[in-house]
Design an enzyme around this catalytic site. Structure first.
Site, PDB file in Angstrom:
ATOM      1  N   GLU A  68      93.499  71.965 118.200  1.00 33.15           N
ATOM      2  CA  GLU A  68      94.844  72.251 117.717  1.00 33.15           C
ATOM      3  C   GLU A  68      94.742  73.537 116.918  1.00 33.15           C
ATOM      4  OE1 GLU A  68      97.015  69.578 115.155  1.00 33.15           O
ATOM      5  OE2 GLU A  68      96.820  67.984 116.628  1.00 33.15           O
ATOM      6  N   ASP A  79     103.743  70.319 105.668  1.00 32.30           N
ATOM      7  CA  ASP A  79     102.324  70.426 105.345  1.00 32.30           C
ATOM      8  C   ASP A  79     102.056  70.323 103.857  1.00 32.30           C
ATOM      9  OD1 ASP A  79     100.785  70.820 107.825  1.00 32.30           O
ATOM     10  OD2 ASP A  79     102.167  72.501 108.098  1.00 32.30           O
ATOM     11  N   TYR A 194     101.299  61.896 119.327  1.00 37.30           N
ATOM     12  CA  TYR A 194     100.630  62.109 118.046  1.00 37.30           C
ATOM     13  C   TYR A 194     101.255  61.134 117.055  1.00 37.30           C
ATOM     14  CZ  TYR A 194      98.665  64.930 114.162  1.00 37.30           C
ATOM     15  OH  TYR A 194      97.981  65.377 113.061  1.00 37.30           O
TER      16      TYR A 194
END
Lengths: 295, 408
Positions: A68, A79, A194
């Site tokens: 990734e 994040d 995911y």
């Protein structure tokens, strides 16, 4: 007009069926080996172009199965501090979307098997131009995209055009994705799913394995796609635990932290590849215990 | 266009889009919550009991309706249009921000949320949120950039007095956009019990529409007040724009009245050509940030640029998506005023009317200074006096080169 579009769609579908993608091949191989994939996350251009290049090229040998590669963005809302700082380091050293695609193109010249998934936020792609981006990404050898701020409600923006270019759009499922919503999340998903292990940002608290195992089992009832688990996985031990019941384990912030704390570029490369090797070893052995018990 | 579009009620569409702007560009973790909020808000909008409570708090707690005041001396000073000030600075907490916070606070209570979070730039939205949280007995966390904490000390103290926890945000440039990033990170981590009160007409759907609806009380009142005073609608409306909530609140109820001219004033900083400004429409390009597609200050690679404004409340590199759409439709004219022009207008308002406006509001007054002198007295111009300037004393003193400490 509609008929022509339908033909194009069919061609794409047929292509996908006849030529299995790097991601499909990767997961098929690992299934035979009865082990999960190790997925590493690094931000492209972090801490600088040269070090980032060396980091990327050494990942397969260190034991990474799927790469990734983060496309740095100035405002990474999903994040935590580690990847926020990585994005800033990359941007300060001059990283751009063009350079990120160039990195993948260079990588592909010496590696034709390890899948590369670009991960990031929509704005840099939108500003690059969606069609131009997908064309360049496909040419460079990008296999999939994870775009955090594009839920299924906006599939026409990037997810559907990506399919036309043969690029997988990897969907995130989360602890808040309830039964009512799951079909929508899975509808146009490809490559793998995911599973975001905890509600939160990257690099946050570690998930509890028991709850996670149930969530993954629940997901499997609704999809045949491989299931990767990420967010909050830092150690070889955690990776092994989660790798017993998932098809892939994603480690990001822990690797990015190595770059932040490294004394030099060489040190960053050594530390990141060192941690990757440790994780890879652990992930490769994680189901052996189960097999022994069974035999 | 064959017939005039109904600009006031048909948008956004079911996906939260105003033309191509708006939408719900958020992480999957937040999607179920945003859909729930959308449903809850749709219900509340048509629920007489919710509307009754909203009206009660707007009246007895906020102090509405706010007056529409004829600024006689300002009118004489500029020597043209008749200038009316919509006195939002007289609201409880000193700005229009409370209109929206009361609405969202009631919704949070109705949804059974146990915790309130918000971002703030100048601190006015933070103060209004902390106020509502105190009133409803909910714990409150306010995210504020370190640069803004520095220049808005008084508001930081006010929020603390009201029981809010202030979290300094050091990431990025430590201003409003970074505070919003951090609030979104909190929200995604605490989805179960937390209500995020967004302070402007931006963010993912339904926020732009919801905040607009709560702020539209400004325009509805103005309409009724002007009809009562003059038996007709105003000729023009002027408001400053950061995210654009006070402007949208004033403009929206007039969008279908084609004779009413509307002017939104962005923060021009040191000039739109200098690169140091916060004028997203006049100096930006379309992009996706904080859950919506809109005009943004950004480089060619889609990296968000720093905004610059003398006013912390306008220091944001984006703008509400409905403004982006109205800009492209040409319904609202978007202009900008520089730091220097705003400071000048700030002082004129103080001296002519005895009203100290917020630096944000001073940008709208700067446009009035340019426009009013060219218009006849019959022209009825309404300016949204969106906030009071007490919070800006130190900032203004600094920029005017004076030391208030010495004067004391």
């Amino acid at each position: 007009m509609i008929a022509i579009q339908d033909n194009t769609m069919n061609d794409t579908v047929n292509q996908a069926v006849t030529h299995s993608s790097r991601l499909e091949q990767c997961f098929a191989t690992l299934k035979q080996q009865n082990r999960p994939a190790l997925v590493s996350y690094l931000t492209a251009g972090d801490p600088d172009a040269d070090t980032s290049h060396r980091l990327l090229h050494g990942l397969p040998d260190a034991g990474v199965d799927i790469i990734e590669l983060g496309m740095p963005f100035s405002d990474p809302m999903a994040d935590g501090p580690a990847i926020q700082k990585a994005a800033l380091r990359a941007l300060e050293s001059g990283q751009t979307q063009t350079k990120t695609l160039e990195m993948v193109r260079n990588f592909r010249q010496e590696n034709s098997t390890t899948p590369v998934v670009l991960m990031g936020y929509y704005n840099p792609i939108y500003c690059y131009g969606v069609e131009r981006f997908l064309t360049d990404a496909a040419t460079a050898g990008v296999d999939g995209l994870i775009v955090v701020d594009l839920p299924p409600e906006h599939d026409e923006e990037l997810c559907q055009p990506a399919a036309q270019h043969g690029i997988d759009f990897i969907r995130l499922a989360t602890p808040t994705t309830d039964a009512r919503r799951l079909p929508k999340v899975l509808a146009n998903a490809s490559g793998f799913i995911y599973y975001v292990s905890v509600a939160g940002v990257t690099g946050g608290s570690a998930p509890t394995p028991e709850r996670l195992e149930n969530s993954v089992a629940h997901l499997r009832e609704h999809t045949d796609l491989p299931i990767a688990v990420g967010f909050g996985i830092r150690t070889a031990e955690q990776a092994a635990t989660i790798g017993r019941f998932s098809d892939a384990v994603v480690v990001g912030s822990a690797l990015v932290d190595c770059i932040e704390h490294a004394a030099s570029g060489d040190d960053a490369v050594e530390q990141v590849h060192g941690l990757v090797s440790e994780l890879a070893e652990s992930v490769r052995a994680c189901r052996e215990v189960d097999e022994q018990v069974i035999s | 266009m064959n017939k005039p579009m109904d600009l006031s009620s048909s948008l956004p569409d079911a996906n939260g889009l105003f033309g191509s702007f708006g939408g719900r560009f958020v992480a999957e973790t937040l999607m179920p919550l945003i859909l729930e909020l959308q449903d809850e808000y749709a219900t509340a909008k048509n629920d007489p009991e919710f509307q009754r409570q909203l009206a009660y708090f707007q009246g007895d707690y906020v102090g509405r309706p706010s007056p529409l005041y004829f600024a006689e001396r300002l009118t004489e000073h500029f020597g043209g249009a008749s200038i009316y000030l919509k006195r939002e600075e007289l609201n409880h907490t000193g700005a229009h921000k409370i209109n929206n916070c009361i609405g969202q606070g009631l919704l949070a209570r109705q949804m059974g949320k146990k915790r309130i979070i918000a971002e703030t730039g100048a601190g006015m939205h933070g103060v209004a949120t902390a106020t509502v949280a105190a009133r409803f007995g909910l714990p409150c966390v306010i995210y504020m950039g370190t640069a803004d904490i520095e220049r808005q000390q008084t508001n930081v103290f006010r929020m603390q007095l009201l029981g809010a926890e202030i979290v300094p945000v050091t990431s990025g440039t430590g201003t409003l956009k970074d505070a919003m990033n951090e609030a979104l990170r909190d929200w995604v981590t605490n989805v179960d019990d937390t209500f995020y009160i967004i302070g402007t007409v931006a963010g993912p759907h339904p926020y732009p529409a919801m905040v607009r609806d709560f702020q539209a009380v400004i325009g509805h009142e103005t309409r009724a007040q002007m009809l009562e005073k003059h038996g007709r609608l105003p000729d023009s409306l002027v408001a400053c724009i950061g995210g654009g909530s006070n402007a949208m609140g004033l403009f929206h109820p007039f969008l279908n009245d084609s004779a009413v001219q509307m002017i939104g004033v962005e923060a021009g900083g040191k000039g739109v050509n200098s690169g140091l400004h916060a004028a997203s429409l006049n100096g930006g390009t379309p992009g996706v940030l904080h859950g919506n597609r809109t005009y943004l200050l950004q480089n060619a690679d889609g990296q968000i640029s720093d905004a610059h404004s003398i006013s912390a409340g306008l220091d944001y590199p984006g703008i509400g998506p409905e403004h982006a759409w109205l800009h492209e439709q040409g319904r609202v004219e978007y202009v900008s005023a520089t730091d220097a022009e705003a400071l000048e207008a700030f002082q004129i308002c103080c001296r002519q009317e005895g009203i100290i406006p917020a630096l944000e509001t001073a940008h709208a007054l700067a446009e009035v200074a340019k426009r009013a002198p060219t218009l006849p007295r019959e022209h009825l111009m309404v300016v949204n006096l969106s906030g009071r300037g007490d919070k800006d004393m130190m900032s203004v003193a600094h920029h005017l080169g004076e030391q208030l400490d010495e004067a004391c």
